[in-house]
Design a protein around this motif. Structure first.
Motif, mmCIF file in Angstrom:
data_model
loop_
_atom_site.group_PDB
_atom_site.id
_atom_site.type_symbol
_atom_site.label_atom_id
_atom_site.label_comp_id
_atom_site.label_asym_id
_atom_site.label_seq_id
_atom_site.Cartn_x
_atom_site.Cartn_y
_atom_site.Cartn_z
ATOM 1 N N ALA A 95 0.811 -1.217 0.000
ATOM 2 C CA ALA A 95 0.000 0.000 0.000
ATOM 3 C C ALA A 95 0.844 1.267 0.000
ATOM 4 O O ALA A 95 0.297 2.375 -0.098
ATOM 5 N N GLY A 96 2.153 1.131 0.126
ATOM 6 C CA GLY A 96 3.023 2.308 0.107
ATOM 7 C C GLY A 96 3.069 3.078 1.410
ATOM 8 O O GLY A 96 3.341 4.289 1.405
ATOM 9 N N VAL A 97 2.823 2.397 2.534
ATOM 10 C CA VAL A 97 2.905 3.061 3.840
ATOM 11 C C VAL A 97 4.325 3.575 4.047
ATOM 12 O O VAL A 97 5.310 2.865 3.793
ATOM 13 N N GLY A 98 4.446 4.811 4.531
ATOM 14 C CA GLY A 98 5.761 5.429 4.663
ATOM 15 C C GLY A 98 6.501 5.087 5.931
ATOM 16 O O GLY A 98 7.740 5.111 5.964
ATOM 17 N N LEU A 99 5.771 4.784 7.011
ATOM 18 C CA LEU A 99 6.413 4.455 8.287
ATOM 19 C C LEU A 99 5.544 3.462 9.034
ATOM 20 O O LEU A 99 4.353 3.692 9.233
ATOM 21 N N LEU A 100 6.157 2.362 9.451
ATOM 22 C CA LEU A 100 5.460 1.357 10.247
ATOM 23 C C LEU A 100 6.006 1.400 11.665
ATOM 24 O O LEU A 100 7.223 1.395 11.875
ATOM 25 N N VAL A 101 5.099 1.455 12.643
ATOM 26 C CA VAL A 101 5.475 1.441 14.062
ATOM 27 C C VAL A 101 4.933 0.146 14.650
ATOM 28 O O VAL A 101 3.757 -0.175 14.465
ATOM 29 N N TYR A 102 5.789 -0.595 15.351
ATOM 30 C CA TYR A 102 5.395 -1.914 15.852
ATOM 31 C C TYR A 102 5.608 -2.008 17.358
ATOM 32 O O TYR A 102 6.650 -1.594 17.877
ATOM 33 N N THR A 103 4.640 -2.585 18.077
ATOM 34 C CA THR A 103 4.772 -2.780 19.521
ATOM 35 C C THR A 103 5.367 -4.152 19.792
ATOM 36 O O THR A 103 4.730 -5.173 19.573
ATOM 37 N N SER A 104 6.611 -4.157 20.272
ATOM 38 C CA SER A 104 7.356 -5.386 20.467
ATOM 39 C C SER A 104 7.570 -5.662 21.953
ATOM 40 O O SER A 104 6.843 -5.118 22.804
ATOM 41 N N ALA A 105 8.541 -6.510 22.270
ATOM 42 C CA ALA A 105 8.824 -6.926 23.646
ATOM 43 C C ALA A 105 10.214 -6.447 24.062
ATOM 44 O O ALA A 105 11.083 -6.240 23.211
ATOM 45 N N PRO A 106 10.460 -6.299 25.364
ATOM 46 C CA PRO A 106 11.760 -5.823 25.834
ATOM 47 C C PRO A 106 12.910 -6.681 25.328
ATOM 48 O O PRO A 106 12.838 -7.915 25.364
ATOM 49 N N LYS A 107 13.944 -6.016 24.837
ATOM 50 C CA LYS A 107 15.168 -6.695 24.392
ATOM 51 C C LYS A 107 14.855 -7.897 23.501
ATOM 52 O O LYS A 107 15.462 -8.960 23.609
ATOM 53 N N ALA A 108 13.880 -7.737 22.608
ATOM 54 C CA ALA A 108 13.303 -8.867 21.866
ATOM 55 C C ALA A 108 14.327 -9.720 21.139
ATOM 56 O O ALA A 108 14.143 -10.933 21.006
ATOM 57 N N ASP A 109 15.397 -9.100 20.648
ATOM 58 C CA ASP A 109 16.360 -9.856 19.852
ATOM 59 C C ASP A 109 17.482 -10.474 20.680
ATOM 60 O O ASP A 109 18.387 -11.108 20.134
ATOM 61 N N ALA A 110 17.432 -10.296 22.012
ATOM 62 C CA ALA A 110 18.518 -10.824 22.853
ATOM 63 C C ALA A 110 17.989 -11.146 24.247
ATOM 64 O O ALA A 110 18.452 -10.604 25.245
ATOM 65 N N THR A 111 16.997 -12.028 24.311
ATOM 66 C CA THR A 111 16.361 -12.309 25.587
ATOM 67 C C THR A 111 15.805 -13.729 25.610
ATOM 68 O O THR A 111 15.531 -14.318 24.556
ATOM 69 N N THR A 112 15.629 -14.254 26.819
ATOM 70 C CA THR A 112 14.951 -15.543 26.983
ATOM 71 C C THR A 112 13.494 -15.340 27.385
ATOM 72 O O THR A 112 12.796 -16.307 27.701
ATOM 73 N N LEU A 113 13.016 -14.112 27.373
ATOM 74 C CA LEU A 113 11.637 -13.807 27.748
ATOM 75 C C LEU A 113 10.676 -14.669 26.942
ATOM 76 O O LEU A 113 10.743 -14.728 25.712
ATOM 77 N N VAL A 114 9.770 -15.342 27.664
ATOM 78 C CA VAL A 114 8.876 -16.303 27.013
ATOM 79 C C VAL A 114 8.000 -15.638 25.958
ATOM 80 O O VAL A 114 7.574 -16.281 24.986
ATOM 81 N N LEU A 115 7.753 -14.346 26.084
ATOM 82 C CA LEU A 115 6.920 -13.631 25.130
ATOM 83 C C LEU A 115 7.672 -13.184 23.880
ATOM 84 O O LEU A 115 7.056 -12.760 22.901
ATOM 85 N N ALA A 116 8.993 -13.269 23.885
ATOM 86 C CA ALA A 116 9.796 -12.572 22.888
ATOM 87 C C ALA A 116 9.920 -13.223 21.516
ATOM 88 O O ALA A 116 10.034 -12.498 20.523
ATOM 89 N N PRO A 117 9.966 -14.560 21.382
ATOM 90 C CA PRO A 117 10.304 -15.129 20.070
ATOM 91 C C PRO A 117 9.454 -14.631 18.907
ATOM 92 O O PRO A 117 9.990 -14.331 17.828
ATOM 93 N N GLU A 118 8.145 -14.540 19.085
ATOM 94 C CA GLU A 118 7.305 -14.077 17.987
ATOM 95 C C GLU A 118 7.542 -12.604 17.681
ATOM 96 O O GLU A 118 7.443 -12.167 16.526
ATOM 97 N N HIS A 119 7.867 -11.827 18.720
ATOM 98 C CA HIS A 119 8.185 -10.416 18.493
ATOM 99 C C HIS A 119 9.495 -10.284 17.726
ATOM 100 O O HIS A 119 9.609 -9.471 16.800
ATOM 101 N N ALA A 120 10.490 -11.067 18.128
ATOM 102 C CA ALA A 120 11.776 -11.014 17.432
ATOM 103 C C ALA A 120 11.611 -11.409 15.969
ATOM 104 O O ALA A 120 12.206 -10.793 15.062
ATOM 105 N N ALA A 121 10.809 -12.443 15.724
ATOM 106 C CA ALA A 121 10.566 -12.881 14.347
ATOM 107 C C ALA A 121 9.857 -11.792 13.549
ATOM 108 O O ALA A 121 10.146 -11.586 12.355
ATOM 109 N N THR A 122 8.936 -11.081 14.195
ATOM 110 C CA THR A 122 8.247 -9.986 13.510
ATOM 111 C C THR A 122 9.216 -8.861 13.189
ATOM 112 O O THR A 122 9.178 -8.284 12.093
ATOM 113 N N GLU A 123 10.100 -8.546 14.132
ATOM 114 C CA GLU A 123 11.102 -7.503 13.867
ATOM 115 C C GLU A 123 11.963 -7.874 12.664
ATOM 116 O O GLU A 123 12.287 -7.030 11.821
ATOM 117 N N ARG A 124 12.310 -9.170 12.560
ATOM 118 C CA ARG A 124 13.110 -9.606 11.411
ATOM 119 C C ARG A 124 12.309 -9.498 10.111
ATOM 120 O O ARG A 124 12.858 -9.109 9.062
#
Length: 285
Positions: A95-124
């Motif tokens: 659709a040509g959106v110019g800026l996407l803002v996403y609500t993720s989890a703390p330290k998503a890419d470097a954490t063992t937080l049980v909530l984080a894996p899907e957030h980290a995958a979304t960030e990727r």
């Protein structure tokens, strides 16, 4: 045009109303929802309402046509979120959106937080799509403790297995205000923000504050993971939910929510809600 997904949810609705309060014309705000009836109050204020499900790529693309900035509020269906979020990201690109803002989890890419894996995958997935993005890594909500505040006030007891692990909680309204600040900032730069409240918090602080406001002693029991699970099962929680709660407390004990302070106030320019203020709200004081 600014669009918000999950706009009738607890966080999304606060963002939509926050945009209006910040002076964004209602006609320039689109609320993406699954159930149009639940957005009747937003429509009454002039907000554009679009029915779009995270599982419907075609509907998402249509809903995002003409949108300049999009807040993707993370979905609630654990195990389905990566596919659902990727649908939104791909629709935003199309659709040509110019800026996407996403609500993720703390330290998503470097954490063992049980909530984080899907957030980290979304960030990727967002990075791979190449769309300019701001990632808001939300810490802990004060509202997560509402039931415990009420129980502590009623029984004089509080229990958990997070030990001396620190978090930096803030209210949903605080996190929503941070999202509004980014969405309305003409100079918003792509990047990652670790968002938390202004002060560190451990569970014993909650017991002390409830005791102070009720004028009674509240004992905080620091349990082992097994003891905590047994208490939760005895209180009627099912095995899966009890295990999830214990895992989260274990993450907190391990420091996974100790991601630093002030991230929200740096964006909003105002202090975040304090523990004392939130306990007072829950107790109706």
């Amino acid at each position: 045009m600014i669009a918000v997904t999950g706009a009738t949810g607890q966080l999304g609705r606060l963002v939509v109303t926050g945009l209006l309060d910040a002076g964004v014309p209602a006609a320039e705000v689109t609320a993406l929802v699954r159930d149009e009836a639940r957005a009747a109050d937003l429509a009454a204020r002039g907000v554009q309402v679009a029915v779009a499900d995270y599982t419907d790529p075609t509907g998402l693309r249509a809903a995002l046509t003409g949108v300049d900035r999009l807040l993707l509020v993370s979905g609630s269906e654990v195990g389905q979120r990566v596919a659902q979020h990727t649908n939104v990201v791909e629709a935003a690109v199309a659709a040509g959106v110019g800026l996407l803002v996403y609500t993720s989890a703390p330290k998503a890419d470097a954490t063992t937080l049980v909530l984080a894996p899907e957030h980290a995958a979304t960030e990727r997935a967002i990075a791979a799509a190449g769309i300019p993005a701001v990632v808001l890594r939300n810490n802990w909500y004060w509202e997560n403790y509402d039931t415990q505040v009420q129980q502590a006030a009623a029984t004089g007891q509080l229990a958990g297995s997070s030990g001396a692990g620190r978090a930096f909680p803030a209210s949903r309204a605080d996190f929503a205000a941070a999202a509004v600040a980014v969405l309305t900032d003409e100079q918003a730069s792509p990047g990652v923000h670790e968002l938390g409240g202004d002060q560190p918090f451990v569970l014993a602080d909650l017991a002390a504050e409830v005791g102070r406001q009720t004028g009674t002693e509240v004992v905080c029991a620091d349990l082992s993971a097994d003891e905590h699970r047994a208490v939760l099962l005895g209180a009627g929680l099912d095995e899966g939910t009890a295990g999830f709660v214990v895992a989260l407390d274990g993450n907190i004990a391990a420091g996974e929510l100790d991601a630093g302070q002030g991230g929200i106030s740096a964006l909003t320019g105002r202090p975040t809600r304090t523990l004392a203020e939130h306990v007072a709200l829950v107790l109706g004081r």
